[in-house]
Scaffold this motif. Structure first.
Motif, PDB file in Angstrom:
ATOM      1  N   SER A  30       0.831  -1.217   0.000  1.00 33.31           N
ATOM      2  CA  SER A  30       0.000   0.000   0.000  1.00 33.31           C
ATOM      3  C   SER A  30       0.860   1.260   0.000  1.00 33.31           C
ATOM      4  O   SER A  30       1.875   1.335   0.699  1.00 33.31           O
ATOM      5  N   ASN A  31       0.431   2.248  -0.765  1.00 33.97           N
ATOM      6  CA  ASN A  31       1.117   3.536  -0.849  1.00 33.97           C
ATOM      7  C   ASN A  31       0.425   4.556   0.049  1.00 33.97           C
ATOM      8  O   ASN A  31      -0.800   4.637   0.067  1.00 33.97           O
ATOM      9  N   ALA A  32       1.222   5.320   0.778  1.00 32.86           N
ATOM     10  CA  ALA A  32       0.695   6.258   1.766  1.00 32.86           C
ATOM     11  C   ALA A  32       1.146   7.682   1.473  1.00 32.86           C
ATOM     12  O   ALA A  32       2.217   7.916   0.902  1.00 32.86           O
ATOM     13  N   LEU A  33       0.320   8.621   1.902  1.00 28.78           N
ATOM     14  CA  LEU A  33       0.699  10.033   1.974  1.00 28.78           C
ATOM     15  C   LEU A  33       0.517  10.474   3.418  1.00 28.78           C
ATOM     16  O   LEU A  33      -0.541  10.244   4.007  1.00 28.78           O
ATOM     17  N   CYS A  34       1.543  11.094   3.991  1.00 29.84           N
ATOM     18  CA  CYS A  34       1.395  11.625   5.348  1.00 29.84           C
ATOM     19  C   CYS A  34       1.143  13.129   5.288  1.00 29.84           C
ATOM     20  O   CYS A  34       1.676  13.833   4.425  1.00 29.84           O
ATOM     21  N   ILE A  35       0.293  13.580   6.190  1.00 26.63           N
ATOM     22  CA  ILE A  35      -0.113  14.994   6.242  1.00 26.63           C
ATOM     23  C   ILE A  35       0.256  15.533   7.623  1.00 26.63           C
ATOM     24  O   ILE A  35      -0.426  15.271   8.609  1.00 26.63           O
ATOM     25  N   PRO A  36       1.350  16.310   7.730  1.00 25.96           N
ATOM     26  CA  PRO A  36       1.806  16.818   9.023  1.00 25.96           C
ATOM     27  C   PRO A  36       1.224  18.179   9.408  1.00 25.96           C
ATOM     28  O   PRO A  36       1.572  18.721  10.457  1.00 25.96           O
ATOM     29  N   THR A  37       0.337  18.727   8.609  1.00 25.57           N
ATOM     30  CA  THR A  37      -0.079  20.121   8.723  1.00 25.57           C
ATOM     31  C   THR A  37      -0.537  20.522  10.117  1.00 25.57           C
ATOM     32  O   THR A  37      -0.199  21.608  10.607  1.00 25.57           O
ATOM     33  N   ALA A  38      -1.327  19.685  10.796  1.00 25.46           N
ATOM     34  CA  ALA A  38      -1.861  20.052  12.113  1.00 25.46           C
ATOM     35  C   ALA A  38      -0.772  20.380  13.109  1.00 25.46           C
ATOM     36  O   ALA A  38      -0.981  21.165  14.046  1.00 25.46           O
ATOM     37  N   TRP A  87      -1.235  17.926  -7.576  1.00 22.01           N
ATOM     38  CA  TRP A  87      -1.396  17.126  -6.355  1.00 22.01           C
ATOM     39  C   TRP A  87      -2.677  16.294  -6.298  1.00 22.01           C
ATOM     40  O   TRP A  87      -2.701  15.244  -5.671  1.00 22.01           O
ATOM     41  N   GLU A  88      -3.748  16.735  -6.952  1.00 22.63           N
ATOM     42  CA  GLU A  88      -5.002  15.992  -6.832  1.00 22.63           C
ATOM     43  C   GLU A  88      -4.909  14.565  -7.366  1.00 22.63           C
ATOM     44  O   GLU A  88      -5.405  13.634  -6.707  1.00 22.63           O
ATOM     45  N   PRO A  89      -4.269  14.322  -8.527  1.00 19.41           N
ATOM     46  CA  PRO A  89      -4.159  12.926  -8.978  1.00 19.41           C
ATOM     47  C   PRO A  89      -3.420  12.040  -7.979  1.00 19.41           C
ATOM     48  O   PRO A  89      -3.787  10.869  -7.796  1.00 19.41           O
ATOM     49  N   LEU A  90      -2.403  12.574  -7.341  1.00 22.16           N
ATOM     50  CA  LEU A  90      -1.655  11.812  -6.342  1.00 22.16           C
ATOM     51  C   LEU A  90      -2.552  11.407  -5.176  1.00 22.16           C
ATOM     52  O   LEU A  90      -2.510  10.265  -4.711  1.00 22.16           O
ATOM     53  N   VAL A  91      -3.378  12.337  -4.714  1.00 20.61           N
ATOM     54  CA  VAL A  91      -4.277  12.060  -3.599  1.00 20.61           C
ATOM     55  C   VAL A  91      -5.317  11.015  -3.996  1.00 20.61           C
ATOM     56  O   VAL A  91      -5.642  10.111  -3.223  1.00 20.61           O
ATOM     57  N   ARG A  92      -5.832  11.126  -5.200  1.00 19.47           N
ATOM     58  CA  ARG A  92      -6.864  10.187  -5.650  1.00 19.47           C
ATOM     59  C   ARG A  92      -6.313   8.776  -5.850  1.00 19.47           C
ATOM     60  O   ARG A  92      -7.061   7.805  -5.756  1.00 19.47           O
ATOM     61  N   GLU A  93      -5.025   8.662  -6.126  1.00 19.92           N
ATOM     62  CA  GLU A  93      -4.441   7.349  -6.408  1.00 19.92           C
ATOM     63  C   GLU A  93      -3.870   6.664  -5.172  1.00 19.92           C
ATOM     64  O   GLU A  93      -3.627   5.452  -5.202  1.00 19.92           O
ATOM     65  N   THR A  94      -3.659   7.397  -4.081  1.00 19.54           N
ATOM     66  CA  THR A  94      -3.010   6.801  -2.912  1.00 19.54           C
ATOM     67  C   THR A  94      -3.947   5.845  -2.179  1.00 19.54           C
ATOM     68  O   THR A  94      -5.179   5.929  -2.292  1.00 19.54           O
ATOM     69  N   ASP A  95      -3.358   4.923  -1.429  1.00 18.49           N
ATOM     70  CA  ASP A  95      -4.150   3.943  -0.683  1.00 18.49           C
ATOM     71  C   ASP A  95      -4.552   4.434   0.701  1.00 18.49           C
ATOM     72  O   ASP A  95      -5.585   4.010   1.229  1.00 18.49           O
ATOM     73  N   VAL A  96      -3.747   5.296   1.285  1.00 15.55           N
ATOM     74  CA  VAL A  96      -4.016   5.717   2.661  1.00 15.55           C
ATOM     75  C   VAL A  96      -3.468   7.121   2.900  1.00 15.55           C
ATOM     76  O   VAL A  96      -2.413   7.486   2.381  1.00 15.55           O
ATOM     77  N   LEU A  97      -4.226   7.903   3.664  1.00 14.94           N
ATOM     78  CA  LEU A  97      -3.783   9.206   4.149  1.00 14.94           C
ATOM     79  C   LEU A  97      -3.501   9.075   5.640  1.00 14.94           C
ATOM     80  O   LEU A  97      -4.363   8.634   6.405  1.00 14.94           O
ATOM     81  N   LEU A  98      -2.306   9.464   6.060  1.00 16.51           N
ATOM     82  CA  LEU A  98      -1.883   9.392   7.452  1.00 16.51           C
ATOM     83  C   LEU A  98      -1.816  10.822   7.991  1.00 16.51           C
ATOM     84  O   LEU A  98      -0.918  11.586   7.630  1.00 16.51           O
ATOM     85  N   VAL A  99      -2.755  11.175   8.844  1.00 19.49           N
ATOM     86  CA  VAL A  99      -2.937  12.577   9.228  1.00 19.49           C
ATOM     87  C   VAL A  99      -2.538  12.759  10.688  1.00 19.49           C
ATOM     88  O   VAL A  99      -3.137  12.172  11.595  1.00 19.49           O
ATOM     89  N   SER A 100      -1.530  13.585  10.916  1.00 15.45           N
ATOM     90  CA  SER A 100      -0.930  13.726  12.245  1.00 15.45           C
ATOM     91  C   SER A 100      -1.839  14.461  13.220  1.00 15.45           C
ATOM     92  O   SER A 100      -2.823  15.093  12.847  1.00 15.45           O
TER      93      SER A 100
END
Length: 222
Positions: A30-38, A87-100
């Motif tokens: 699975s491919n992930a994107l992490c979101i550290p913004t918070a 960035w939108e295609p990347l988000v739509r194709e990823t398997d999981v969003l990891l949000v801090s």
């Protein structure tokens, strides 16, 4: 939409099993994107070393370091200044969003400003939130958790679930996060809610809610 709303990450085998079931394939595939913004909005965790630890998988809270096939970074504060096509295609194709974790209102603001908020309901990705990353899914967070002041001055968040979340219940480093505090918080927000400790997660699939826990939690049905 599939949500795994945790207090402190994928902290035990029960939560990890739930995640794998939601992915419907191994973490290693699975491919992930992490979101550290918070993290940038909270004085305890960012900016600085804590943010780097989250992104690099060196945090004590298991999220990025679970053995993903790949991990990328999606920084929401940057998205309004670049083309959505980047960035939108990347988000739509990823398997999981990891949000801090961090500040839920700061995260909400940048989810809206970046355009991610409007995409979330249609994404195939599993959304895994930690602390503020989970709280932001609620209709509001309650005054107890307000830190960063939003432009509206309120405590409203995404409302993609119909309950609020009180994380880090009975945490040794957060002595004010007691069940009594959670009861007072619920009385103020006047809505359904869950108080969860760091060994607990809330799984939501197409509106169906299930608690996954090796610890302590409580469901409030006001």
């Amino acid at each position: 939409m599939k949500l795994l709303l945790t207090s402190a990450g994928v902290n035990n085998q029960s939560i990890q099993n739930a995640l794998v079931g939601m992915l419907d394939k191994p973490i290693a595939d699975s491919n992930a994107l992490c979101i550290p913004t918070a993290m940038y909005g909270h004085p305890w965790v960012g900016p600085g070393v804590k943010t780097w630890e989250f992104i690099s998988g060196k945090s004590e809270n298991p999220m990025v370091n679970l053995g993903w096939k790949s991990v990328g970074v999606l920084e929401l504060t940057a998205l309004p200044s670049i083309s959505r096509d980047h960035w939108e295609p990347l988000v739509r194709e990823t398997d999981v969003l990891l949000v801090s974790g961090g500040d839920a209102l700061f995260l909400y603001h940048w989810m809206r400003q970046s355009g991610l908020a409007e995409l979330l309901p249609s994404l195939k990705a599993v959304y895994v939130g930690m602390s503020a990353g989970s709280m932001v899914m609620a209709p509001k967070i309650g005054k107890y958790f307000v830190g960063w002041t939003s432009p509206t001055g309120g405590d409203e968040t995404l409302g993609l679930v119909d309950f609020a979340i009180f994380p880090h219940l009975d945490h040794v480093m957060l002595p004010d996060n007691t069940m009594g505090a959670a009861e007072s918080w619920v009385a103020e927000i006047q809505g359904p809610a869950y108080a969860i400790d760091d060994q607990t997660a809330i799984k939501v699939i197409d509106g169906a809610v299930e608690v996954v826990s090796e610890g302590n939690w409580r469901h409030f049905t006001l």
